[in-house]
Each structure stands twice: as structure tokens, then as C-alpha cells.
Design an enzyme around this catalytic site. Sequence first.
Site, mmCIF file in Angstrom:
data_model
loop_
_atom_site.group_PDB
_atom_site.id
_atom_site.type_symbol
_atom_site.label_atom_id
_atom_site.label_comp_id
_atom_site.label_asym_id
_atom_site.label_seq_id
_atom_site.Cartn_x
_atom_site.Cartn_y
_atom_site.Cartn_z
ATOM 1 C CB CYS A 177 -0.881 -0.050 1.247
ATOM 2 S SG CYS A 177 -1.872 1.418 1.536
ATOM 3 C CB SER A 180 0.226 3.665 4.427
ATOM 4 O OG SER A 180 -0.974 4.315 4.132
ATOM 5 C CG HIS A 191 3.291 7.844 2.380
ATOM 6 N ND1 HIS A 191 1.962 8.127 2.598
ATOM 7 C CD2 HIS A 191 3.575 8.305 1.138
ATOM 8 C CE1 HIS A 191 1.469 8.719 1.523
ATOM 9 N NE2 HIS A 191 2.431 8.838 0.632
ATOM 10 C CG HIS A 238 -0.834 -1.198 6.267
ATOM 11 N ND1 HIS A 238 0.182 -0.816 5.433
ATOM 12 C CD2 HIS A 238 -1.942 -0.600 5.795
ATOM 13 C CE1 HIS A 238 -0.291 -0.003 4.508
ATOM 14 N NE2 HIS A 238 -1.593 0.139 4.696
ATOM 15 C CB CYS A 267 -5.263 -1.192 3.833
ATOM 16 S SG CYS A 267 -4.914 0.586 3.884
HETATM 17 ZN ZN LIG Z 1 -2.877 1.029 3.438
#
Ligand SMILES: [Zn+2]
Length: 379
Positions: free
Chosen positions: A38, A40, A43, A59, A165
Site C-alpha cells: 500500500c 502508506s 510513505h 498492513h 486497507c
Molecule cells: Zn494502506
Amino acid sequence: MRAAVLYEHNSPLVIEDVEVDPPKGGEVLVRMAASGVCHSDLHMLRGVHPSPLPAILGHEGAGVVEEVGPGVANVAPGDHVVLSWLPYCGHCRMCARGRPNICENVAWSEVGTMGDGTVRFHKGEERIHHYIATSSFAELSVVPAQSAIPVDPSFPLTELSLLGCAVATGVGAVFNTARVRPGDTVAVVGCGGVGLNCVQGAAIASAGAIVAVDTEPGKLELARTLGATHAVNPSDSPVVEAVRDLVGGDGVDHSFEAIGNPATIELAIGLVGRGGQAILIGMAPPEARVPFDALNVTFQEIDIRGCWYGSVRPPVDFPLLVDLYRGGKLRLDPMIRTCGLDEVNDAFRALEAGEVARSVIVYDSDNGAAQGSPKAGGL
Ligand SMILES: [Zn+2]
Ligand SMILES: [Zn+2]
């Protein structure tokens, strides 16, 4: 067990053997079957949102419960589970108001530990941190029991991993945060994993016009597959004018921003017509500030709303998402391109290059959980 470990920001993850401790009270050990990759995670990799290192990212996981710690009642060994990355205390003001996604008492999950402030991953003497109490880039991971949501074992966990997610966030933003009603007009800015699920959430909610906005033609095509009625590429035409032409009036009822970029947040606010709302989902960098037309927001009663994890209540919303999948309304396979754990660094490259809606790591597993997965989808 093997895991992908991040030692330094902006350096490749290292695939290596890591020791995992047994679950403590209120925790479960999960043998991962699949994990999405993902934005995130990206990031974190880039250091945009700092967290202690070394750490095991990931996640968006699904797997099979291997072992449960003391006091765990919601799952048992052998259960197939989708992982929520949202621990919550259950008794703070926000939890009591039915908003566990903004629980006041889970700061521990943001600093890379479990609830007792310790970690379950080690390499020799070295502590390895968790990532939001999920760490699904590992063959085995310990998670809070409340984060393991049991699902029907007949469904392929490769597909179900996305519920954790991208789907929970995107569809949740439409159902829970925005409460889109039949006939409402919608624009979705950014058609990655989350944005595509805003599109299909809006289609499931019987929205009227659903306008997908992205610079990647392949993502716009996928958005149409998942229910977008129109597609706008900012490279081809000014977006605000194009969207107004498509939906009529002065803008949409709901715009969703699924990138976290100040310019696209400003755009998403500008796309909203009178009485509408902009739902901000993407994670902006901590220093980001966004200008908007304050007078217009006032006299047209435009709402600007944050959306964290689709405003989900995992024990309520995950079974609902599974039901939508079971009924064929929620589609997961068109978004997925599968890979192995060894290919995780290439999956990040593909994500950053906009080549893929969702790479999903499929773990070698003798439990059959990964069977039935699509071979190669995505863009
Ligand atoms: Zn995510
Ligand atoms: Zn709470």
C-alpha cells in the site's frame, strides 16, 4: 521465519530470517497468506511519516491463525482472518461514541510496538519494530486479537487481504464517512487501491455520475471497469471545468481525495458543488498546508471532512464487506497483481511508477489459504 525488514529509509527492504515470539495476552500469531503493498508502506519506506526502525512493514494482510495468547476468545487456531490495522481500546470517549478508528489510546501502535510497549520480532539481540501492529510483510506476525477478523475459509485470502486497507478505506469512506445516497454525484481524485475502492463503493451505493480522475490511462480504464461513469485525465483537460460539464451545476455532491498531495486536495475541494463535501483520505506529509476558497466554502455550505481508515468499525464493517464480495458486488481480482515476498522491492517500484493498482505478496504456504488467487491482474 522470513520477513522483509526496513533498516533505513529510502533503502531496499532486506528479506531475511527473523525470530518471532509467541503471542502474549490478547494477541494472536498469524501465518500470513497474502499482503497487499500500500501507499502508506511506501510513505514509511520514504520516511515521510517517521516511525522507529528497523521495522517490518505491511498492513494489508490476511492469513490463518497459528496460535492464540491467553484471554483470546474471538478466534482460534486454524481460523482464516483478515487483518485490520486499527487497534482500539474500546473504552475511551471516541470508542464509546462508535468511532474506534480515532481511538485516543493507541499511540503505542504508531511507535512500532505492541500494546505493552514491547516488540515480538527480534534478530539476535536486535529489536525489530512492528508497523501499526500488523507487519504483514512477514511469514508469521503477532497482532492484537481484535485486529484479526475471522472470515469464511472458502474465500481466497489473496483477494480478501485487500479488505484490510484499500477496500475498508475506500468503500468505508463512501459508506461511513460520506454516506453517499442513490443518485448523488461523485468525483474520485487518485485511482490507486483506495481511490478505485471509492469508485466501486460509490457504484454499490447507486451513486449517479461517478467521475474518476487520474493521470494514468490504465487506472482510469480500471476505474471504468469498477463502476466509474466518466473518466478525466488532468493531462488532457482542466479537471474542474470537465467535471462541471459532466455532472452539471457547480460541482459534485461528494469528492474523494485519495492521494494526500496538497495540489490534489485543493482540487478535490474545488470540485465540490453547493451543499456538497470533500472527503480527504490520502495521507498528506506532516508539513502540508492547503489553500482553498473560504468564502465559497461558507456561502455554499461545503463540508471538508477528514477520513481515517474509512471511518470503519472493523467487527461491523469487515463482515459487511465480505458479504458484498460474496454477493459479487465487490470486486477484488481486477486490482490485483501477485508477487512473492522476494519481489517486494519491485512491487514498491511498480507502485511508485503507477504501474499497478495493487501488488499482493502471496506467501508460500502449505495451508492452501493462498489457492485460488489470480495470476496476474492489475494494469
Ligand atoms: Zn494502506
Ligand atoms: Zn479507544
